[in-house]
Scaffold this motif. Structure first.
Motif, PDB file in Angstrom:
ATOM      1  N   LYS A 189      49.461  34.984  39.946  1.00  0.00           N
ATOM      2  CA  LYS A 189      50.039  34.700  41.261  1.00  0.00           C
ATOM      3  C   LYS A 189      51.496  35.135  41.321  1.00  0.00           C
ATOM      4  CE  LYS A 189      51.023  30.969  44.511  1.00  0.00           C
ATOM      5  NZ  LYS A 189      51.048  29.497  44.720  1.00  0.00           N
ATOM      6  N   ARG A 190      52.248  34.841  40.263  1.00  0.00           N
ATOM      7  CA  ARG A 190      53.668  35.203  40.254  1.00  0.00           C
ATOM      8  C   ARG A 190      53.858  36.716  40.317  1.00  0.00           C
ATOM      9  NH1 ARG A 190      54.250  30.611  36.813  1.00  0.00           N
ATOM     10  NH2 ARG A 190      53.775  31.874  34.956  1.00  0.00           N
ATOM     11  N   SER A 191      52.920  37.445  39.755  1.00  0.00           N
ATOM     12  CA  SER A 191      53.033  38.904  39.769  1.00  0.00           C
ATOM     13  C   SER A 191      52.318  39.520  40.972  1.00  0.00           C
ATOM     14  CB  SER A 191      52.473  39.493  38.480  1.00  0.00           C
ATOM     15  OG  SER A 191      51.090  39.176  38.354  1.00  0.00           O
ATOM     16  N   SER A 192      51.934  38.650  41.919  1.00  0.00           N
ATOM     17  CA  SER A 192      51.229  39.105  43.135  1.00  0.00           C
ATOM     18  C   SER A 192      49.976  39.901  42.790  1.00  0.00           C
ATOM     19  CB  SER A 192      52.173  39.953  44.003  1.00  0.00           C
ATOM     20  OG  SER A 192      53.288  39.196  44.401  1.00  0.00           O
ATOM     21  N   ASN A 193      49.324  39.454  41.744  1.00  0.00           N
ATOM     22  CA  ASN A 193      48.144  40.182  41.264  1.00  0.00           C
ATOM     23  C   ASN A 193      46.920  39.274  41.261  1.00  0.00           C
ATOM     24  OD1 ASN A 193      46.688  42.337  40.232  1.00  0.00           O
ATOM     25  ND2 ASN A 193      47.129  41.790  38.101  1.00  0.00           N
ATOM     26  N   LEU A 194      46.748  38.504  42.343  1.00  0.00           N
ATOM     27  CA  LEU A 194      45.606  37.598  42.450  1.00  0.00           C
ATOM     28  C   LEU A 194      44.944  37.837  43.802  1.00  0.00           C
ATOM     29  CD1 LEU A 194      43.959  35.224  41.291  1.00  0.00           C
ATOM     30  CD2 LEU A 194      45.538  33.676  42.470  1.00  0.00           C
ATOM     31  N   SER A 195      43.666  38.188  43.773  1.00  0.00           N
ATOM     32  CA  SER A 195      42.960  38.502  45.006  1.00  0.00           C
ATOM     33  C   SER A 195      41.505  38.055  44.905  1.00  0.00           C
ATOM     34  CB  SER A 195      43.014  40.006  45.283  1.00  0.00           C
ATOM     35  OG  SER A 195      42.268  40.707  44.277  1.00  0.00           O
ATOM     36  N   LYS A 206      33.061  32.892  34.056  1.00  0.00           N
ATOM     37  CA  LYS A 206      34.280  32.141  33.716  1.00  0.00           C
ATOM     38  C   LYS A 206      34.501  31.039  34.759  1.00  0.00           C
ATOM     39  CE  LYS A 206      36.462  35.984  31.258  1.00  0.00           C
ATOM     40  NZ  LYS A 206      37.669  36.827  31.123  1.00  0.00           N
ATOM     41  N   PHE A 207      33.942  29.880  34.471  1.00  0.00           N
ATOM     42  CA  PHE A 207      33.973  28.766  35.419  1.00  0.00           C
ATOM     43  C   PHE A 207      35.403  28.297  35.674  1.00  0.00           C
ATOM     44  CE2 PHE A 207      33.878  24.409  36.791  1.00  0.00           C
ATOM     45  CZ  PHE A 207      32.754  24.297  37.588  1.00  0.00           C
ATOM     46  N   GLU A 208      36.146  28.029  34.593  1.00  0.00           N
ATOM     47  CA  GLU A 208      37.487  27.472  34.744  1.00  0.00           C
ATOM     48  C   GLU A 208      38.403  28.407  35.527  1.00  0.00           C
ATOM     49  OE1 GLU A 208      35.812  27.672  31.982  1.00  0.00           O
ATOM     50  OE2 GLU A 208      35.521  25.628  31.237  1.00  0.00           O
ATOM     51  N   GLU A 209      38.389  29.691  35.180  1.00  0.00           N
ATOM     52  CA  GLU A 209      39.243  30.662  35.874  1.00  0.00           C
ATOM     53  C   GLU A 209      38.857  30.774  37.344  1.00  0.00           C
ATOM     54  OE1 GLU A 209      37.856  31.033  33.011  1.00  0.00           O
ATOM     55  OE2 GLU A 209      39.380  31.654  31.550  1.00  0.00           O
ATOM     56  N   THR A 210      37.550  30.737  37.624  1.00  0.00           N
ATOM     57  CA  THR A 210      37.097  30.822  39.016  1.00  0.00           C
ATOM     58  C   THR A 210      37.578  29.618  39.815  1.00  0.00           C
ATOM     59  OG1 THR A 210      35.112  32.021  38.305  1.00  0.00           O
ATOM     60  CG2 THR A 210      35.073  31.061  40.503  1.00  0.00           C
ATOM     61  N   ALA A 211      37.424  28.429  39.252  1.00  0.00           N
ATOM     62  CA  ALA A 211      37.827  27.215  39.957  1.00  0.00           C
ATOM     63  C   ALA A 211      39.323  27.206  40.247  1.00  0.00           C
ATOM     64  CB  ALA A 211      37.436  25.985  39.140  1.00  0.00           C
ATOM     65  N   VAL A 212      40.126  27.516  39.242  1.00  0.00           N
ATOM     66  CA  VAL A 212      41.582  27.496  39.426  1.00  0.00           C
ATOM     67  C   VAL A 212      42.010  28.577  40.419  1.00  0.00           C
ATOM     68  CG1 VAL A 212      43.815  27.772  38.296  1.00  0.00           C
ATOM     69  CG2 VAL A 212      41.980  26.538  37.126  1.00  0.00           C
ATOM     70  N   ALA A 213      41.418  29.775  40.332  1.00  0.00           N
ATOM     71  CA  ALA A 213      41.781  30.865  41.243  1.00  0.00           C
ATOM     72  C   ALA A 213      41.434  30.515  42.684  1.00  0.00           C
ATOM     73  CB  ALA A 213      41.069  32.151  40.816  1.00  0.00           C
ATOM     74  N   LEU A 214      40.291  29.885  42.913  1.00  0.00           N
ATOM     75  CA  LEU A 214      39.928  29.457  44.261  1.00  0.00           C
ATOM     76  C   LEU A 214      40.947  28.467  44.810  1.00  0.00           C
ATOM     77  CD1 LEU A 214      36.056  28.981  43.919  1.00  0.00           C
ATOM     78  CD2 LEU A 214      37.202  30.586  45.460  1.00  0.00           C
ATOM     79  N   SER A 215      41.347  27.530  43.969  1.00  0.00           N
ATOM     80  CA  SER A 215      42.319  26.528  44.395  1.00  0.00           C
ATOM     81  C   SER A 215      43.659  27.162  44.746  1.00  0.00           C
ATOM     82  CB  SER A 215      42.500  25.484  43.296  1.00  0.00           C
ATOM     83  OG  SER A 215      43.536  24.584  43.613  1.00  0.00           O
ATOM     84  N   VAL A 216      44.124  28.057  43.878  1.00  0.00           N
ATOM     85  CA  VAL A 216      45.448  28.670  44.081  1.00  0.00           C
ATOM     86  C   VAL A 216      45.431  29.655  45.248  1.00  0.00           C
ATOM     87  CG1 VAL A 216      47.180  30.185  43.041  1.00  0.00           C
ATOM     88  CG2 VAL A 216      46.142  28.345  41.689  1.00  0.00           C
ATOM     89  N   LEU A 217      44.469  30.552  45.273  1.00  0.00           N
ATOM     90  CA  LEU A 217      44.432  31.567  46.316  1.00  0.00           C
ATOM     91  C   LEU A 217      44.136  30.964  47.685  1.00  0.00           C
ATOM     92  CD1 LEU A 217      44.688  34.632  46.738  1.00  0.00           C
ATOM     93  CD2 LEU A 217      42.206  34.799  46.492  1.00  0.00           C
ATOM     94  N   GLY A 218      43.307  29.922  47.707  1.00  0.00           N
ATOM     95  CA  GLY A 218      42.954  29.309  48.976  1.00  0.00           C
ATOM     96  C   GLY A 218      43.856  28.174  49.382  1.00  0.00           C
ATOM     97  N   ASP A 219      44.848  27.851  48.524  1.00  0.00           N
ATOM     98  CA  ASP A 219      45.746  26.727  48.789  1.00  0.00           C
ATOM     99  C   ASP A 219      44.942  25.455  49.062  1.00  0.00           C
ATOM    100  OD1 ASP A 219      48.166  25.409  49.050  1.00  0.00           O
ATOM    101  OD2 ASP A 219      48.357  25.851  51.196  1.00  0.00           O
ATOM    102  N   ASN A 267      37.658  33.124  53.963  1.00  0.00           N
ATOM    103  CA  ASN A 267      37.273  34.394  54.591  1.00  0.00           C
ATOM    104  C   ASN A 267      36.799  35.414  53.557  1.00  0.00           C
ATOM    105  OD1 ASN A 267      36.755  35.579  57.013  1.00  0.00           O
ATOM    106  ND2 ASN A 267      38.811  36.399  57.327  1.00  0.00           N
ATOM    107  N   MET A 268      36.050  34.933  52.568  1.00  0.00           N
ATOM    108  CA  MET A 268      35.554  35.821  51.527  1.00  0.00           C
ATOM    109  C   MET A 268      34.289  36.537  51.976  1.00  0.00           C
ATOM    110  SD  MET A 268      36.090  33.657  48.026  1.00  0.00           S
ATOM    111  CE  MET A 268      37.712  33.592  47.270  1.00  0.00           C
ATOM    112  N   SER A 269      33.937  37.570  51.232  1.00  0.00           N
ATOM    113  CA  SER A 269      32.708  38.304  51.513  1.00  0.00           C
ATOM    114  C   SER A 269      31.512  37.534  50.968  1.00  0.00           C
ATOM    115  CB  SER A 269      32.764  39.685  50.856  1.00  0.00           C
ATOM    116  OG  SER A 269      32.741  39.554  49.434  1.00  0.00           O
ATOM    117  N   TRP A 270      30.324  37.884  51.477  1.00  0.00           N
ATOM    118  CA  TRP A 270      29.108  37.267  50.959  1.00  0.00           C
ATOM    119  C   TRP A 270      28.901  37.603  49.480  1.00  0.00           C
ATOM    120  CZ3 TRP A 270      25.780  33.812  50.305  1.00  0.00           C
ATOM    121  CH2 TRP A 270      24.559  34.055  49.667  1.00  0.00           C
ATOM    122  N   ALA A 271      29.277  38.795  49.078  1.00  0.00           N
ATOM    123  CA  ALA A 271      29.089  39.196  47.680  1.00  0.00           C
ATOM    124  C   ALA A 271      29.838  38.254  46.744  1.00  0.00           C
ATOM    125  CB  ALA A 271      29.559  40.637  47.474  1.00  0.00           C
TER     126      ALA A 271
END
Length: 358
Positions: free
Chosen positions: A249-255, A267-280, A306-310
């Motif tokens: 996130k700090r390097s603006s490299n999270l999408s 990767k369950f843990e990374e997915t959960a944390v990324a959803l929380s951070v990216l989606g606020d 607003n994610m894709s179905w994929a």
């Protein structure tokens, strides 16, 4: 034939008679026992037990199956031969006594359930009464049909462990969930846990089956669901995942692309944390959506971002685990997801946040 002649024939059959002669003698001994069973003492029954066991050696399956059919309903059938029949590998032999004989003890039923085929387990599940020690094994080792059949059996009794296993197996299986939840003696804690993971249709059906708690069941189920989520979360360590996601996130490299990659990589843990951070979004809300075995919360989180179905599908498959999701379920989820509007999903998420204060 006189008694002396019959005894001579029996002695010859037991000593060195061919299989066909042994089978013929077995039928005669069976007739003799069944017709006089009500008058025999335990000593007499024990004597017949030994004779049956000797005559059964190396005879055809059909002869053993015929013996099982004759003895299955005899109140004082020899216990030794009944056990031997119950442990027979051929279900045509074992089935009749496993289902109907009252002379087979629980230890033999447990041994059969632990070592024999699924048809053997199904036969046991049809017994008029089944003890907890036996149902424990049936629920643990039996296939879905066995589990459903024993859950339907009004004469079956289940231990705490047995109910835990049944409730776990009911997740995603509406017919089994309805059957287990409809048992009148199901302990309250297991019923509520079952409700917490059941579909809406099953939940309504089960609440109708237990009207005494229908008035306040939703609040209780919410608490149970949170407890389940907390228990599952305790086994996970998110420290490394948090460090990684914060750096991205700090390097603006999270999408969304990263979330999709995390999910597809398992990767369950990374997915959960990324959803929380990216989606606020509150992490507890995201984790709860991913831990509970229901697809709707995951679809809401993905749609509000607003994610894709994929990507949504990748997250669903990650949360489903090894069992995955059936093609029909995936297609149903896709239809729901495509019809859902982001603003509607955001409103539902906002309501959940205010309700749970997370």
């Amino acid at each position: 034939m006189s008694n002396n002649a019959f005894l001579t024939e029996l002695e010859e059959a037991l000593t060195n008679g061919p299989a066909d002669k042994r089978a013929k003698t077995l039928r005669r001994v069976t007739d003799l026992f069944v017709f006089g069973a009500s008058h025999f003492s335990e000593d007499h029954v024990a004597m017949f037990d030994g004779v049956f066991q000797n005559l059964m050696v190396n005879i055809e399956t059909s002869a053993r199956a015929a013996l099982a059919e004759r003895l299955k309903s005899v109140a004082n059938a020899p216990t030794g031969v009944i056990r031997t029949l119950a442990l027979d590998d051929d279900i045509s032999v074992a089935g009749p006594v496993l289902t109907e004989s009252e002379r087979i003890d629980n230890a033999s039923l447990v041994e059969t359930a632990r070592t024999k085929s699924q048809p053997h387990l199904m036969a046991i599940s049809n017994r008029r009464e089944i003890a907890e020690t036996v149902t424990d094994v049936l629920v643990e080792r039996g296939d879905r049909d066995v589990a459903l059949n024993v859950a339907r059996n009004k004469g079956a009794r289940f231990s705490n462990i047995g109910y835990l296993r049944l409730v776990k197996r009911s997740e995603g299986d509406e017919e089994l969930a309805r059957t287990v939840g409809s048992r009148p003696e199901i302990p309250r804690q297991h019923f509520l846990r079952l409700l917490s993971t059941a579909s809406k249709a099953v939940r309504i059906s089960l609440q109708n089956a237990h009207p005494e708690i229908a008035a306040h069941v939703e609040a209780v189920v919410d608490r149970v669901a949170v407890d389940i989520q907390k228990q599952a979360a305790m086994s996970r360590d998110y420290t490394a995942a948090r460090d990684l996601i914060e750096n991205m996130k700090r390097s603006s490299n999270l999408s969304e692309r990263d979330i999709d990659a995390f999910a597809r990589a398992g990767k369950f843990e990374e997915t959960a944390v990324a959803l929380s951070v990216l989606g606020d979004l509150p992490f507890t809300l995201v984790e709860r959506a991913m831990v509970l075995d229901r697809v709707e919360p995951i679809l809401l989180v993905a749609k509000t971002m607003n994610m894709s179905w994929a990507t949504a599908r990748a997250i669903l498959m990650l949360c489903a685990g090894r069992g995955g999701l059936g093609a029909d379920t995936v297609e149903s989820c896709r239809t729901i997801f495509n019809k859902m509007k982001p603003e509607t999903a955001a409103q539902v998420i906002a309501f959940q946040r205010s309700r749970r204060q997370v």
